[in-house]
Design an enzyme around this catalytic site. Structure first.
Site, short mmCIF file in Angstrom:
data_model
loop_
_atom_site.label_atom_id
_atom_site.label_comp_id
_atom_site.label_asym_id
_atom_site.label_seq_id
_atom_site.Cartn_x
_atom_site.Cartn_y
_atom_site.Cartn_z
N LYS A 1 0.83 -1.21 0.00
CA LYS A 1 0.00 0.00 0.00
C LYS A 1 0.87 1.26 0.00
O LYS A 1 2.08 1.17 0.24
CB LYS A 1 -0.89 -0.01 1.24
CG LYS A 1 -0.08 -0.01 2.54
CD LYS A 1 -0.92 -0.30 3.76
CE LYS A 1 -0.05 -0.26 5.01
NZ LYS A 1 -0.77 -0.71 6.20
N TYR B 1 16.86 30.40 6.23
CA TYR B 1 15.75 31.17 6.81
C TYR B 1 15.89 31.32 8.32
O TYR B 1 16.30 30.40 9.00
CB TYR B 1 14.42 30.45 6.54
CG TYR B 1 13.97 30.51 5.09
CD1 TYR B 1 13.74 31.72 4.46
CD2 TYR B 1 13.75 29.34 4.38
CE1 TYR B 1 13.31 31.77 3.14
CE2 TYR B 1 13.32 29.38 3.06
CZ TYR B 1 13.10 30.59 2.45
OH TYR B 1 12.68 30.63 1.14
C1 LIG Z 1 -0.12 -1.53 6.97
C2 LIG Z 1 -0.75 -2.77 7.45
C3 LIG Z 1 0.02 -3.90 7.76
C4 LIG Z 1 1.53 -3.89 7.77
O1 LIG Z 1 1.99 -3.28 8.95
P1 LIG Z 1 3.54 -3.08 9.26
O2 LIG Z 1 3.55 -2.48 10.62
O3 LIG Z 1 4.09 -2.16 8.23
O4 LIG Z 1 4.17 -4.44 9.22
C5 LIG Z 1 -0.66 -5.07 8.07
N1 LIG Z 1 -2.01 -5.11 8.09
C6 LIG Z 1 -2.78 -4.04 7.83
C7 LIG Z 1 -4.26 -4.15 7.88
C8 LIG Z 1 -2.18 -2.83 7.51
O5 LIG Z 1 -2.94 -1.77 7.26
#
Ligand SMILES: *Cc1c(COP(=O)(O)O)cnc(C)c1O
Length: 358
Positions: free
Chosen positions: A33, A245
């Site tokens: 994702k 800045y």
């Molecule tokens: C993002 C996510 C994961 C992975 O989590 P990590 O902490 O990056 O290993 C697993 N399950 C769901 C539902 C997620 O949204």
């Protein structure tokens, strides 16, 4: 010539995947994702194909579509709740929704396509609350989900809450009219902390991309992402002169200041102002003054820095490394935010597994 870029070591990505999969002992459902945690969703998924994952996890229909168009044929699960209006798009791209809302489940089962039931056991973000599963037993008797999942809120830090969530998950599973063929709960930190998996799949994310779920774990991931940029200007700065800045940095002696064309609009966080450190030929150079939108200045007085030299803002160079953990600690954000904050202005350069040094 590229002035500033992000390097992605796909060999290291796959070695991280193989290491955590060995510890989990069950097939994986890698989370790609958010464009593969910022590193390139399709490229990452194609590289992870070598590990024969069960499928892939994304957040949105669009992300799933990108994988399908790129040639991914394995199951793809969409983990954020979908709206009724998205059902057609999901079906067209052959995506599997993770559902929790009874009305959406009713609509989806009419399509006859596979789906997973998301049971909320304490995260209170998405899914059907575990104590309501029994209430919807008739619905599940008409169409059993192909998989059932939950998500831990403190997998990397708190075993007690995880035990509670697992009991609730078991309660939800027991309320279904049949045992689902697939069950998944653990993210990466959950497997780092406790393995083998108790379920049929696990869902690693940050570990694949080089982020340890918690300090002192039994597995340490290899770094995957590096951020590099070339010096585009070097100037002497006299004693008493200031840099950037708000003039928060003042030369206390004659200094040499190098400008690098990366700033907070690239994902080099503003919180690194006067605190961040980068590498130049293996030597540490400190950020001088505020990080600006498009440029950051470094004090290179003690180096033989020249125009065009490559500065490593994240990653290793000459035996030293600015790790993801170090950078996130310096700017007090999570490693997840550093990676997903890398902007597309920095082109991604991929190092294929075959080219990677072991
Ligand atoms: C993002 C996510 C994961 C992975 O989590 P990590 O902490 O990056 O290993 C697993 N399950 C769901 C539902 C997620 O949204």
């Amino acid at each position: 010539m590229t002035r500033a870029w992000v390097e992605v070591d796909l060999g290291a990505l796959c070695r991280n995947g193989a290491a955590i999969a060995a510890r989990a002992g069950v097939p994986m459902l890698p989370m790609v994702k958010a464009n593969g945690y910022g590193l390139g969703g399709l490229r990452v998924a194609l590289a992870l194909e070598a590990l024969d994952p069960w499928g892939f996890g994304v957040a949105s229909v669009h992300e799933g579509d990108v994988l399908r168009r790129g040639g991914i044929t394995r199951p793809i699960v969409v983990f954020t709740p979908i709206l009724q209006t998205e059902i057609d798009a999901l079906r067209r791209a052959q995506l599997i929704p993770a559902l929790g809302d009874p009305a959406v489940i009713e609509s989806w089962i009419r399509t006859g396509h596979p789906w997973h039931l998301h049971i909320d056991t304490g995260m209170s973000r998405a899914g059907m609350p575990w104590h309501l599963v029994a209430h919807h037993r008739d619905l599940f008797a008409r169409a059993m989900p192909d998989g059932v999942l939950t998500h831990f809120h403190s997998a990397g830090s708190d075993d007690e809450s995880r035990d509670l969530q697992e009991r609730r998950f078991a309660e939800g599973l027991a309320a279904l009219p049949a045992r689902p063929s697939l069950m998944h709960a653990e993210n990466g930190p959950a497997i780092e902390r406790r393995a083998p998996s108790r379920w049929s799949l696990f869902r690693p994310g940050i570990f694949l991309y080089g982020g340890a779920g918690f300090e002192g774990g039994p597995l340490q991931p290899e770094p995957v992402a590096s951020m590099r940029a070339r010096i585009v200007e070097i100037r002497p700065v006299a004693t008493g002169e200031t840099v950037s800045y708000d003039a928060t940095w003042t030369a206390d002696s004659p200094r040499r200041i190098a400008t690098v064309p990366v700033g907070y609009a690239d994902g080099y966080r503003r919180a690194l102002s006067n605190k961040g450190v980068a590498l130049l030929r293996g030597k540490r150079i400190p950020v001088a003054g505020r990080v600006t939108m498009d440029m950051t200045m470094f004090d290179v007085t003690d180096t033989d820095a020249a125009l065009g030299d490559v500065v490593t803002l994240l990653g290793s160079d000459g035996g030293d490394a600015i790790t993801l953990a170090e950078m996130s600690a310096t700017c007090d954000v999570s490693p997840y935010e550093i990676l997903t904050g890398l902007q597309t202005r920095l082109p991604r350069q991929y190092c294929e597994p075959s080219e990677a040094t072991a």
